[in-house]
Design a protein around this motif. Structure first.
Motif, PDB file in Angstrom:
ATOM      1  N   PRO A  99     -23.659 -30.603  34.456  1.00  0.00           N
ATOM      2  CA  PRO A  99     -24.247 -31.918  34.139  1.00  0.00           C
ATOM      3  C   PRO A  99     -24.418 -32.165  32.646  1.00  0.00           C
ATOM      4  O   PRO A  99     -24.152 -33.273  32.164  1.00  0.00           O
ATOM      5  N   ALA A 100     -24.822 -31.150  31.902  1.00  0.00           N
ATOM      6  CA  ALA A 100     -24.980 -31.319  30.453  1.00  0.00           C
ATOM      7  C   ALA A 100     -23.638 -31.551  29.776  1.00  0.00           C
ATOM      8  O   ALA A 100     -23.514 -32.379  28.861  1.00  0.00           O
ATOM      9  N   THR A 101     -22.610 -30.838  30.229  1.00  0.00           N
ATOM     10  CA  THR A 101     -21.278 -31.006  29.641  1.00  0.00           C
ATOM     11  C   THR A 101     -20.722 -32.395  29.929  1.00  0.00           C
ATOM     12  O   THR A 101     -20.162 -33.048  29.043  1.00  0.00           O
ATOM     13  N   VAL A 102     -20.859 -32.861  31.171  1.00  0.00           N
ATOM     14  CA  VAL A 102     -20.381 -34.195  31.521  1.00  0.00           C
ATOM     15  C   VAL A 102     -21.153 -35.260  30.755  1.00  0.00           C
ATOM     16  O   VAL A 102     -20.578 -36.243  30.272  1.00  0.00           O
ATOM     17  N   GLU A 103     -22.456 -35.078  30.618  1.00  0.00           N
ATOM     18  CA  GLU A 103     -23.275 -36.034  29.862  1.00  0.00           C
ATOM     19  C   GLU A 103     -22.800 -36.140  28.418  1.00  0.00           C
ATOM     20  O   GLU A 103     -22.650 -37.236  27.871  1.00  0.00           O
ATOM     21  N   LEU A 104     -22.544 -34.987  27.793  1.00  0.00           N
ATOM     22  CA  LEU A 104     -22.069 -34.989  26.413  1.00  0.00           C
ATOM     23  C   LEU A 104     -20.680 -35.599  26.305  1.00  0.00           C
ATOM     24  O   LEU A 104     -20.398 -36.372  25.376  1.00  0.00           O
ATOM     25  N   ALA A 105     -19.791 -35.273  27.243  1.00  0.00           N
ATOM     26  CA  ALA A 105     -18.427 -35.807  27.195  1.00  0.00           C
ATOM     27  C   ALA A 105     -18.422 -37.320  27.374  1.00  0.00           C
ATOM     28  O   ALA A 105     -17.686 -38.038  26.673  1.00  0.00           O
ATOM     29  N   VAL A 106     -19.237 -37.842  28.297  1.00  0.00           N
ATOM     30  CA  VAL A 106     -19.290 -39.294  28.517  1.00  0.00           C
ATOM     31  C   VAL A 106     -19.861 -39.998  27.290  1.00  0.00           C
ATOM     32  O   VAL A 106     -19.327 -41.030  26.846  1.00  0.00           O
ATOM     33  N   GLY A 171     -32.387 -33.578  26.432  1.00  0.00           N
ATOM     34  CA  GLY A 171     -33.393 -34.291  27.199  1.00  0.00           C
ATOM     35  C   GLY A 171     -33.624 -35.720  26.746  1.00  0.00           C
ATOM     36  O   GLY A 171     -34.047 -36.553  27.534  1.00  0.00           O
ATOM     37  N   SER A 172     -33.356 -36.011  25.489  1.00  0.00           N
ATOM     38  CA  SER A 172     -33.580 -37.361  24.980  1.00  0.00           C
ATOM     39  C   SER A 172     -32.332 -37.851  24.263  1.00  0.00           C
ATOM     40  O   SER A 172     -31.398 -37.092  23.996  1.00  0.00           O
ATOM     41  N   LEU A 173     -32.336 -39.124  23.923  1.00  0.00           N
ATOM     42  CA  LEU A 173     -31.201 -39.711  23.211  1.00  0.00           C
ATOM     43  C   LEU A 173     -31.036 -39.097  21.831  1.00  0.00           C
ATOM     44  O   LEU A 173     -29.916 -38.932  21.346  1.00  0.00           O
ATOM     45  N   LEU A 174     -32.143 -38.741  21.193  1.00  0.00           N
ATOM     46  CA  LEU A 174     -32.065 -38.131  19.863  1.00  0.00           C
ATOM     47  C   LEU A 174     -31.329 -36.798  19.906  1.00  0.00           C
ATOM     48  O   LEU A 174     -30.605 -36.455  18.961  1.00  0.00           O
ATOM     49  N   HIS A 175     -31.519 -36.039  20.978  1.00  0.00           N
ATOM     50  CA  HIS A 175     -30.821 -34.762  21.099  1.00  0.00           C
ATOM     51  C   HIS A 175     -29.320 -34.954  21.302  1.00  0.00           C
ATOM     52  O   HIS A 175     -28.539 -34.039  21.038  1.00  0.00           O
ATOM     53  N   LEU A 176     -28.916 -36.124  21.774  1.00  0.00           N
ATOM     54  CA  LEU A 176     -27.514 -36.360  22.128  1.00  0.00           C
ATOM     55  C   LEU A 176     -26.695 -36.918  20.963  1.00  0.00           C
ATOM     56  O   LEU A 176     -25.464 -36.853  20.987  1.00  0.00           O
ATOM     57  N   ILE A 177     -27.364 -37.443  19.943  1.00  0.00           N
ATOM     58  CA  ILE A 177     -26.655 -38.150  18.879  1.00  0.00           C
ATOM     59  C   ILE A 177     -25.717 -37.218  18.114  1.00  0.00           C
ATOM     60  O   ILE A 177     -24.508 -37.481  17.988  1.00  0.00           O
ATOM     61  N   LEU A 178     -26.240 -36.126  17.562  1.00  0.00           N
ATOM     62  CA  LEU A 178     -25.405 -35.242  16.746  1.00  0.00           C
ATOM     63  C   LEU A 178     -24.267 -34.601  17.540  1.00  0.00           C
ATOM     64  O   LEU A 178     -23.123 -34.594  17.075  1.00  0.00           O
ATOM     65  N   LEU A 246     -14.027 -32.837  27.549  1.00  0.00           N
ATOM     66  CA  LEU A 246     -14.646 -31.894  28.482  1.00  0.00           C
ATOM     67  C   LEU A 246     -14.392 -30.451  28.055  1.00  0.00           C
ATOM     68  O   LEU A 246     -15.277 -29.587  28.175  1.00  0.00           O
ATOM     69  N   CYS A 247     -13.201 -30.189  27.534  1.00  0.00           N
ATOM     70  CA  CYS A 247     -12.891 -28.827  27.053  1.00  0.00           C
ATOM     71  C   CYS A 247     -13.591 -28.535  25.728  1.00  0.00           C
ATOM     72  O   CYS A 247     -14.162 -27.458  25.544  1.00  0.00           O
ATOM     73  N   GLY A 248     -13.558 -29.495  24.810  1.00  0.00           N
ATOM     74  CA  GLY A 248     -14.151 -29.280  23.499  1.00  0.00           C
ATOM     75  C   GLY A 248     -15.662 -29.249  23.514  1.00  0.00           C
ATOM     76  O   GLY A 248     -16.290 -28.812  22.539  1.00  0.00           O
ATOM     77  N   ALA A 249     -16.276 -29.720  24.605  1.00  0.00           N
ATOM     78  CA  ALA A 249     -17.738 -29.733  24.681  1.00  0.00           C
ATOM     79  C   ALA A 249     -18.310 -28.317  24.623  1.00  0.00           C
ATOM     80  O   ALA A 249     -19.443 -28.131  24.185  1.00  0.00           O
TER      81      ALA A 249
END
Length: 255
Positions: A99-106, A171-178, A246-249
């Motif tokens: 789930p974390a990998t898919v979230e980051l890839a999307v 967990g938050s949008l701030l964690h996802l930005i970088l 998905l691979c580079g994540a």
């Protein structure tokens, strides 16, 4: 329609030898890597008898063709073995982290589409200008920078120096930005170059010149007439890039 159906059937059948070839290649590479998995499982204080016993339990003392065949037989049943580190089933390890990998890839894909489409369109309507040259430089830079270096530099600037964004966690949008910016930089550059090239070709077509001759606003000509057709090759690139993300994540998540 019949020819198209046959082509799809052949494409599906071609997946089988490709997957088999990839599995053989990965299996061979893992066997050539220095190190003993049984020794890693046993630990530093294990005796040689313990290592031999673990190697037998893992099937590492069997011939390589037998090991590979046993792996394929289990894989077809959905059993990919157990992790050497945690001793948990590999399927559970993947399910816990997927789930974390898919979230980051999307998130990275959405960011890449937004930046890539915008940059490509702006560069195409002002070709060979400062804006176009700047977009080309940014595109080349985005493709050239490794994700592990870019991630470290972004953390250094925005987390360590400025203190605006967290360096780790989820967990938050701030964690996802970088992570999203790090992972999506290369894809946004590729999309931008594809959109720019496609838009330049479309903008030179007769029907676009006709639309301009009718007095339509430039924004309407670009968005409704040119961009709609220019997106056809870009959509293909977006699909291919999502697999890359998905691979580079994995590397981005590690950084």
């Amino acid at each position: 329609e019949q020819d198209g159906s046959q082509y799809k059937d052949l494409a599906v059948l071609a997946i089988v030898p490709v997957l088999l070839g990839v599995s053989v290649l990965v299996f061979a590479i893992l066997k050539m890597v220095p190190g003993d998995p049984a020794r890693m499982v046993a630990g530093l204080d294990a005796t040689e008898e313990d290592i031999v016993l673990i190697r037998h339990q893992l099937g590492l003392d069997r011939p390589l063709p037998h090991q590979f065949g046993a792996f394929l037989a289990r894989a077809f049943q959905g059993d990919f073995g157990r992790s050497i580190r945690s001793r948990r089933p590999v399927v559970e390890e993947i399910a816990a982290r997927l789930p974390a990998t898919v979230e980051l890839a999307v998130a990275s894909m959405l960011l890449a589409i937004l930046i890539g489409m915008t940059t490509g369109v702006l560069a195409s309507i002002r070709p060979y200008t400062l804006l176009d040259n700047a977009s080309i430089i940014l595109a080349i830079s985005g493709v050239s920078m490794p994700v592990f270096w870019l991630g470290l530099m972004l953390m250094l600037v925005f987390s360590v120096k400025l203190g605006l964004l967290p360096t780790t966690g989820r967990g938050s949008l701030l964690h996802l930005i970088l992570p999203a910016v790090t992972l999506g930089a290369a894809s946004s550059a590729i999309i931008a170059r594809m959109v720019r090239a496609s838009m330049l070709e479309i903008l030179g077509q007769d029907y676009v010149r006709t639309a301009r001759a009718k007095g339509l606003a430039e924004a309407r000509v670009v968005v409704r007439h040119a961009l709609k057709n220019a997106l056809i090759p870009a959509v293909t690139v977006v699909g291919l890039q999502f697999g890359y993300l998905l691979c580079g994540a994995v590397i981005t998540e590690t950084v």
